[in-house]
Design an enzyme around this catalytic site. Structure first.
Site, PDB file in Angstrom:
ATOM      1  N   GLY A  46       0.833  -1.193   0.000  1.00 19.48           N
ATOM      2  CA  GLY A  46       0.000   0.000   0.000  1.00 19.48           C
ATOM      3  C   GLY A  46       0.867   1.241   0.000  1.00 19.48           C
ATOM      4  O   GLY A  46       2.036   1.193   0.393  1.00 19.48           O
ATOM      5  N   GLN A  51       3.042   9.823   1.582  1.00 16.70           N
ATOM      6  CA  GLN A  51       4.341   9.138   1.542  1.00 16.70           C
ATOM      7  C   GLN A  51       5.190   9.536   0.341  1.00 16.70           C
ATOM      8  O   GLN A  51       6.383   9.277   0.307  1.00 16.70           O
ATOM      9  CB  GLN A  51       4.126   7.621   1.520  1.00 16.70           C
ATOM     10  CG  GLN A  51       3.532   7.085   2.807  1.00 16.70           C
ATOM     11  CD  GLN A  51       3.363   5.586   2.742  1.00 16.70           C
ATOM     12  OE1 GLN A  51       2.363   5.101   2.235  1.00 16.70           O
ATOM     13  NE2 GLN A  51       4.351   4.845   3.223  1.00 16.70           N
ATOM     14  N   HIS A 143      -2.434   7.344   7.135  1.00 16.85           N
ATOM     15  CA  HIS A 143      -1.437   8.217   6.488  1.00 16.85           C
ATOM     16  C   HIS A 143      -2.087   9.501   5.985  1.00 16.85           C
ATOM     17  O   HIS A 143      -1.529  10.588   6.134  1.00 16.85           O
ATOM     18  CB  HIS A 143      -0.794   7.513   5.288  1.00 16.85           C
ATOM     19  CG  HIS A 143       0.396   6.664   5.617  1.00 16.85           C
ATOM     20  ND1 HIS A 143       1.505   7.146   6.280  1.00 16.85           N
ATOM     21  CD2 HIS A 143       0.667   5.366   5.349  1.00 16.85           C
ATOM     22  CE1 HIS A 143       2.399   6.173   6.405  1.00 16.85           C
ATOM     23  NE2 HIS A 143       1.915   5.070   5.859  1.00 16.85           N
TER      24      HIS A 143
HETATM   25 ZN   LIG Z   1       2.751   3.214   5.748  1.00 13.43          ZN
END
Ligand SMILES: [Zn+2]
Length: 175
Positions: A46, A51, A143
């Site tokens: 994922g 990120q 996230h």
């Molecule tokens: Zn992560």
């Protein structure tokens, strides 16, 4: 498609909540495809926008089949504005994260979730998930809220995880 640079904790974008996407257009589809490529090249299950430095609520997940563990393949899920609408039960899986290279920790999560998202055509999808998909989607949606997996631990376990992470980074030659 092009590979994106993965940010490592403690980069500040990883702890900043992302904005909702207003319109699922070609620009968003291109970002989702670049994210999928980046996830595959780095062997992740994922990846969330934060990120790769995008403060947009975008998530890719692709869980491969693991017959031994009874895990079904999900295929590539590309999600815009994903959110959990229902959750139940408790489970703990060992999780890794591309933004924490070398760190693997048991994280408490809901066992089953129902989540919603807009697909790459802007169509609303609803999914009921358990097992690894349930855990993965909770990890990735965290996230987008600026929450990382060590934040789900007790303060003591979090401290220990951070020490282990520093050690893993030194071993991997990452600053
Ligand atoms: Zn992560």
């Amino acid at each position: 498609m092009s590979e994106m640079k993965i940010l490592y904790y403690p980069h500040e974008i990883l702890t900043t909540p992302a904005q909702a996407v207003g319109n699922v257009d070609d620009e968003i589809r291109k970002l989702l495809d670049d994210m999928a490529e980046t996830m595959y090249l780095n062997k992740g299950l994922g990846l969330a926008g934060n990120q790769v430095g995008l403060l947009k609520r975008l998530v890719c997940i692709d869980i491969p089949e693991d017959e031994e563990q009874g895990i079904k393949a999900t295929g590539l899920l590309q999600m815009v504005n994903p959110r959990i609408v229902e959750s139940e039960g408790e489970v703990e899986f060992q999780e890794g994260c591309l933004s924490f290279p070398g760190l693997y920790i048991d994280v408490p999560r809901a066992a089953k979730v129902t989540f919603e998202y807009l697909d790459r055509n802007g169509k609303l999808q609803t999914v009921h998930a358990d097992g690894l998909l349930s855990v993965a989607v909770q990890h990735e949606i965290d996230h987008t809220n600026g929450v990382v997996f060590i934040d789900r631990l007790t303060p003591k376990a979090r401290k220990r995880a951070l020490r282990d992470y520093e050690r893993a980074k030194r071993k991997l030659g990452i600053n």
